[in-house]
Motif scaffolding. Structure first.
Motif, mmCIF file in Angstrom:
data_model
loop_
_atom_site.group_PDB
_atom_site.id
_atom_site.type_symbol
_atom_site.label_atom_id
_atom_site.label_comp_id
_atom_site.label_asym_id
_atom_site.label_seq_id
_atom_site.Cartn_x
_atom_site.Cartn_y
_atom_site.Cartn_z
ATOM 1 N N ASP A 19 0.861 -1.181 0.000
ATOM 2 C CA ASP A 19 0.000 0.000 0.000
ATOM 3 C C ASP A 19 0.897 1.230 0.000
ATOM 4 O O ASP A 19 1.693 1.431 0.921
ATOM 5 C CB ASP A 19 -0.904 -0.004 1.230
ATOM 6 N N ASN A 58 -2.930 2.256 -4.410
ATOM 7 C CA ASN A 58 -2.994 3.649 -3.941
ATOM 8 C C ASN A 58 -1.788 4.453 -4.413
ATOM 9 O O ASN A 58 -1.165 5.185 -3.642
ATOM 10 C CB ASN A 58 -3.117 3.716 -2.414
ATOM 11 N N PRO A 127 -7.393 1.762 -4.696
ATOM 12 C CA PRO A 127 -7.224 0.616 -3.785
ATOM 13 C C PRO A 127 -7.649 -0.730 -4.378
ATOM 14 O O PRO A 127 -7.359 -1.769 -3.806
ATOM 15 C CB PRO A 127 -8.103 0.980 -2.596
ATOM 16 N N SER A 138 0.790 -9.184 2.395
ATOM 17 C CA SER A 138 0.977 -7.757 2.617
ATOM 18 C C SER A 138 2.411 -7.462 3.055
ATOM 19 O O SER A 138 2.990 -8.195 3.850
ATOM 20 C CB SER A 138 -0.004 -7.265 3.679
#
Length: 148
Positions: A19, A58, A127, A138
């Motif tokens: 992210d 993002n 996103p 992640s």
């Protein structure tokens, strides 16, 4: 003791998701390049294609430090008069994926293998991404700690 050389049967290409919200561009690019090359694996070999897939979401919320908003990113089509100059401020609004792809490309070695590894970089402005069936892991990167 013999030196370990990875064979094609040993190759696994995992999926990672990053992210990019409030992450400094350079930190994001170095971490993505490390995963794309496979340097995080104990079986790393510079001549083998051990890299993983990296999804960056993002991209429009990336943090640019210093005077990068005034910096210009050049591209040439190869045709006469085909020089294209876009500022980072304009690209952040219209095409933030190009900023990240260019930064990651600069962190990769300049050879044929890195071209193959760069094809595993997937950058999305928002996103949402279409790679949820691959169950990406992640990856956390430190956020900016500036006076914003």
């Amino acid at each position: 003791m013999k030196t370990f050389t990875p064979k094609p049967a040993d190759l696994t290409h995992d999926w990672y998701i990053i992210d990019a919200t409030d992450v400094v561009l350079g930190k994001l690019a170095t971490r993505a390049a490390l995963l794309l090359r496979g340097k995080n694996k104990p079986t790393f070999a510079p001549n083998a294609d051990l890299g993983d897939h990296v999804i960056i979401i993002n991209a429009e919320k990336i943090a640019l430090t210093g005077k990068k908003m005034d910096k210009v990113l050049y591209a040439h089509s190869g045709r006469p008069g085909g020089l294209r100059a876009d500022s980072y401020a304009k690209l952040l609004q219209t095409n933030p994926e190009r900023i990240i792809k260019n930064a990651v490309k600069g962190m990769m070695p300049k050879n044929r293998l890195s071209k193959v590894e760069l094809d595993r970089l997937h950058v999305f402005a928002g996103p949402e991404h279409p790679h949820t069936p691959q169950k990406p892991q992640s990856v956390e990167i430190d956020k900016i700690s500036q006076g914003k």
